[in-house]
Scaffold this active site. Structure first.
Site, short mmCIF file in Angstrom:
data_model
loop_
_atom_site.label_atom_id
_atom_site.label_comp_id
_atom_site.label_asym_id
_atom_site.label_seq_id
_atom_site.Cartn_x
_atom_site.Cartn_y
_atom_site.Cartn_z
N ASN A 229 0.82 -1.22 0.00
CA ASN A 229 0.00 0.00 0.00
C ASN A 229 0.86 1.28 0.00
OD1 ASN A 229 -2.31 1.49 0.00
ND2 ASN A 229 -2.92 0.99 2.10
N HIS B 10 -13.50 -4.62 11.77
CA HIS B 10 -13.15 -3.27 12.21
C HIS B 10 -14.41 -2.49 12.58
CE1 HIS B 10 -8.99 -3.00 10.01
NE2 HIS B 10 -9.13 -4.12 10.70
N ARG C 264 -12.31 -5.17 16.35
CA ARG C 264 -11.25 -4.22 16.63
C ARG C 264 -11.91 -2.87 16.76
NH1 ARG C 264 -6.83 -1.69 12.54
NH2 ARG C 264 -8.61 -0.32 12.17
N TYR D 179 -5.98 7.60 12.71
CA TYR D 179 -5.94 6.26 12.14
C TYR D 179 -7.14 5.43 12.56
CZ TYR D 179 -5.46 1.47 11.63
OH TYR D 179 -5.77 0.18 11.29
N ASP E 93 -5.75 -1.34 17.95
CA ASP E 93 -4.49 -1.14 17.23
C ASP E 93 -3.85 0.17 17.67
OD1 ASP E 93 -3.69 -1.61 13.68
OD2 ASP E 93 -2.45 -1.01 15.39
N HIS F 298 -1.09 1.23 16.53
CA HIS F 298 -0.50 1.72 15.27
C HIS F 298 0.82 2.44 15.47
CE1 HIS F 298 -1.19 2.56 10.92
NE2 HIS F 298 -1.95 1.50 11.07
N GLU G 192 -2.42 -4.17 19.58
CA GLU G 192 -1.57 -4.33 18.38
C GLU G 192 -0.64 -3.14 18.21
OE1 GLU G 192 -3.91 -4.82 14.89
OE2 GLU G 192 -2.25 -4.40 13.54
N GLU H 92 2.76 -6.37 11.27
CA GLU H 92 2.24 -6.16 9.90
C GLU H 92 3.22 -5.41 9.02
OE1 GLU H 92 -1.36 -3.99 10.94
OE2 GLU H 92 -0.55 -2.27 9.88
N ARG I 77 1.54 -10.85 13.31
CA ARG I 77 0.59 -10.05 12.52
C ARG I 77 0.89 -9.97 11.03
NH1 ARG I 77 -3.68 -8.56 11.76
NH2 ARG I 77 -3.67 -6.32 11.65
N HIS J 171 -2.58 -10.40 8.95
CA HIS J 171 -3.04 -9.09 8.51
C HIS J 171 -4.00 -9.25 7.33
CE1 HIS J 171 -1.62 -4.83 7.08
NE2 HIS J 171 -2.55 -4.72 7.99
N ASP K 20 -6.11 -3.52 1.81
CA ASP K 20 -4.93 -3.35 0.97
C ASP K 20 -4.11 -4.62 0.83
OD1 ASP K 20 -4.62 -1.74 3.67
OD2 ASP K 20 -2.64 -2.56 3.27
N GLU L 205 -7.86 -11.30 10.54
CA GLU L 205 -8.42 -9.96 10.28
C GLU L 205 -9.24 -10.01 9.01
OE1 GLU L 205 -5.51 -6.91 9.77
OE2 GLU L 205 -6.98 -5.31 9.87
N TRP M 99 2.78 7.13 11.95
CA TRP M 99 1.34 7.15 11.63
C TRP M 99 0.72 5.83 11.98
CZ3 TRP M 99 -1.28 4.07 7.94
CH2 TRP M 99 -2.65 4.39 7.84
C1 CS2 Z 1 -3.92 -1.68 10.06
C2 CS2 Z 1 -3.79 -1.58 8.59
O1 CS2 Z 1 -5.33 -3.51 9.65
C3 CS2 Z 1 -4.51 -3.01 10.44
O2 CS2 Z 1 -4.16 -3.53 11.50
O3 CS2 Z 1 -2.74 -1.46 10.75
O4 CS2 Z 1 -5.04 -1.19 8.12
C4 CS2 Z 1 -2.77 -0.61 8.06
O5 CS2 Z 1 -3.02 0.68 8.56
C5 CS2 Z 1 -2.84 -0.62 6.57
O6 CS2 Z 1 -2.66 -1.96 6.15
C6 CS2 Z 1 -1.77 0.25 5.96
O7 CS2 Z 1 -1.82 0.10 4.55
MG MG Z 2 -2.47 -2.74 12.34
#
Ligand code: CS2
Ligand code: MG
Length: 413
Positions: A37, A122, A147, A159, A221, A223, A247, A273, A294, A323, A327, A350, A413
């Site tokens: 991505n 999500h 999540r 995010y 998450d 992140h 996460e 991830e 992950r 993951h 994307d 996920e 991010w």
């Molecule tokens: C995220 C992802 O799914 C997750 O746990 O961390 O959506 C991540 O932000 C994206 O894959 C980034 O492209």
């Molecule tokens: Mg994540």
């Protein structure tokens, strides 16, 4: 038989995807996901300009040898672009091998270890009320794990919080094109304040437990945004709310940072991830600093290396949490499902449903029902790319956002 043709498709049905197509000398086609991505064209070039010619004439059945060849041949090791390219080749060769055997891929990986794969979805909302609505919708649909991501008072778009625009039907899509839908020229900038986050989130989990009880599995998450001591404090503060996992609580490059978190909390941890080889996990696994792996099959060198990574993790009582955002293409999702059905140490999968537009281009065999996925029993991975449909969706550059703290300094991010 040998590999005769190697083609790379870059298409954008709702979002950008890179897909590798390998065709053998007797016409068997295998597909591999190469989507990274925000850096899709780098992987497409790596495959087209550096890998494709080296595959022509190779025996498509020699999957392990091809993996080792692609890992060692460039001399320069590892990294997200290299490992996504290797993953695509590996997935395509496993797809071919299973098609030639006339069976779904999971049968070649040892057969099913379970009836289906439990998923988490999500649920998000800019405020608690909209988060509560999202969780309620999912719970009523039979989902057992969500999540949760929510807005932080005093901060703008952050995010993981899906748009609350009317008709915004899909989960959160972080990579952004230009406002007019054309190719973006730079990332959007978001603002972050960890202290506001640390103060706000424990109360959100407390309210969710009051509203939904203790059976619902809650994931969150972080992140990558907390320092090790902030992550330790946060994991300790949320311990009473019994999360399934926290996460990416802190950037994972410094694997030893998780020792500090582990010293202060029994909140289960998931990470990886953004990792792409087993070496990114070596300390985390051997010191049991995490509970879930992950990585996506697409970003970790494919089925061959992901199976080895998960078998290594199994020795330490660590499970999979592969993951699976939008994307990761339907091809990459299918690879995760076949692997997840076969391994013993499956944790959870996920699941962000791809859009109808994406599924016009990718014909899938996997199925979802009330909180569980199954890869299906079509030979191979069970996903085919409709190349003429794909050609109608031109690649449009999209960037993942960047994050700045309120003083303007760059942050994760
Ligand atoms: C995220 C992802 O799914 C997750 O746990 O961390 O959506 C991540 O932000 C994206 O894959 C980034 O492209
Ligand atoms: Mg994540």
């Amino acid at each position: 038989m040998t590999i005769e043709l190697v083609d790379v498709s870059v298409t954008s049905p709702g979002r950008n995807f890179v897909t590798l197509k390998i065709t053998t000398s007797d016409g068997v086609v295998g597909w591999g996901d190469a989507t990274l991505n925000g850096r899709e064209l780098s992987v497409a070039s790596y495959l087209r300009d550096h890998v494709a010619s080296t595959l022509i004439g190779r025996d498509e059945d020699r999957i392990e040898d091809t993996w080792q060849y692609l890992y060692r041949a460039p001399y320069w090791r590892r990294g997200p672009v290299t490992m996504a390219a290797i993953a695509a080749v590996d997935m395509a060769l496993w797809d071919i091998k299973a098609k030639k055997a006339g069976m779904p891929l999971y049968q070649l990986l040892g057969g099913a270890s379970r009836d289906a794969l439990r998923v988490y979805v999500h649920a998000s909302g800019a405020d608690y009320a909209s988060l509560h609505d999202a969780v309620t919708r999912y719970v009523e649909s039979g989902v057992t794990a969500v999540r949760v991501q929510t807005g932080i008072p005093g901060l703008g778009q952050i995010y993981g919080v899906a748009s609350n625009k009317p008709g915004a039907k899909y989960d959160y899509e972080p990579a952004k094109r230009a406002a007019d839908g054309s190719s973006a020229t730079r990332p959007a900038e978001e603002e972050w304040d960890t202290r506001k986050y640390l103060s706000h989130m424990p109360g959100v989990f407390a309210r969710l437990r009051e509203d939904f009880g203790t059976d619902l599995r809650i994931l969150h998450d972080g992140h990558h945004r907390m320092s090790p001591i902030e992550a330790a404090r946060f994991a300790k503060d949320i311990e009473p709310y019994d999360l399934f996992w926290l996460e990416d609580c802190t950037p994972g490059e410094d694997q030893s940072a998780l020792r500090l978190v582990r010293q202060h909390s029994t909140t289960p941890l998931a990470i990886g991830e953004v990792f792409n080889t087993v070496y990114d996990y070596q300390t985390l696994i051997t010191e049991r600093l995490i509970d879930y792996v992950r990585s996506a099959v697409t970003h970790t060198g494919g089925i061959t290396s992901m199976k080895k990574l998960l078998d290594f993790a199994a020795v330490y009582g660590i499970k999979s949490g592969i993951h699976g955002p939008t994307d990761i293409s339907p091809v990459g999702m299918a690879a995760a499902l076949h692997l997840g059905l076969a391994i013993h140490n499956f944790g959870i999968q996920e699941y962000m449903p791809h859009s109808e537009t994406t599924l016009e281009v990718f014909q899938t065999s996997y199925s979802y029902e009330r909180g569980y996925l199954h890869p299906g029993d079509a030979p191979g991975l069970g996903v085919e790319l409709d190349e003429s449909a794909a050609a109608a969706f031109e690649y449009t550059k999209a960037y993942l956002p960047v994050n700045r703290l309120t003083d303007g300094s760059m942050h994760d991010w």
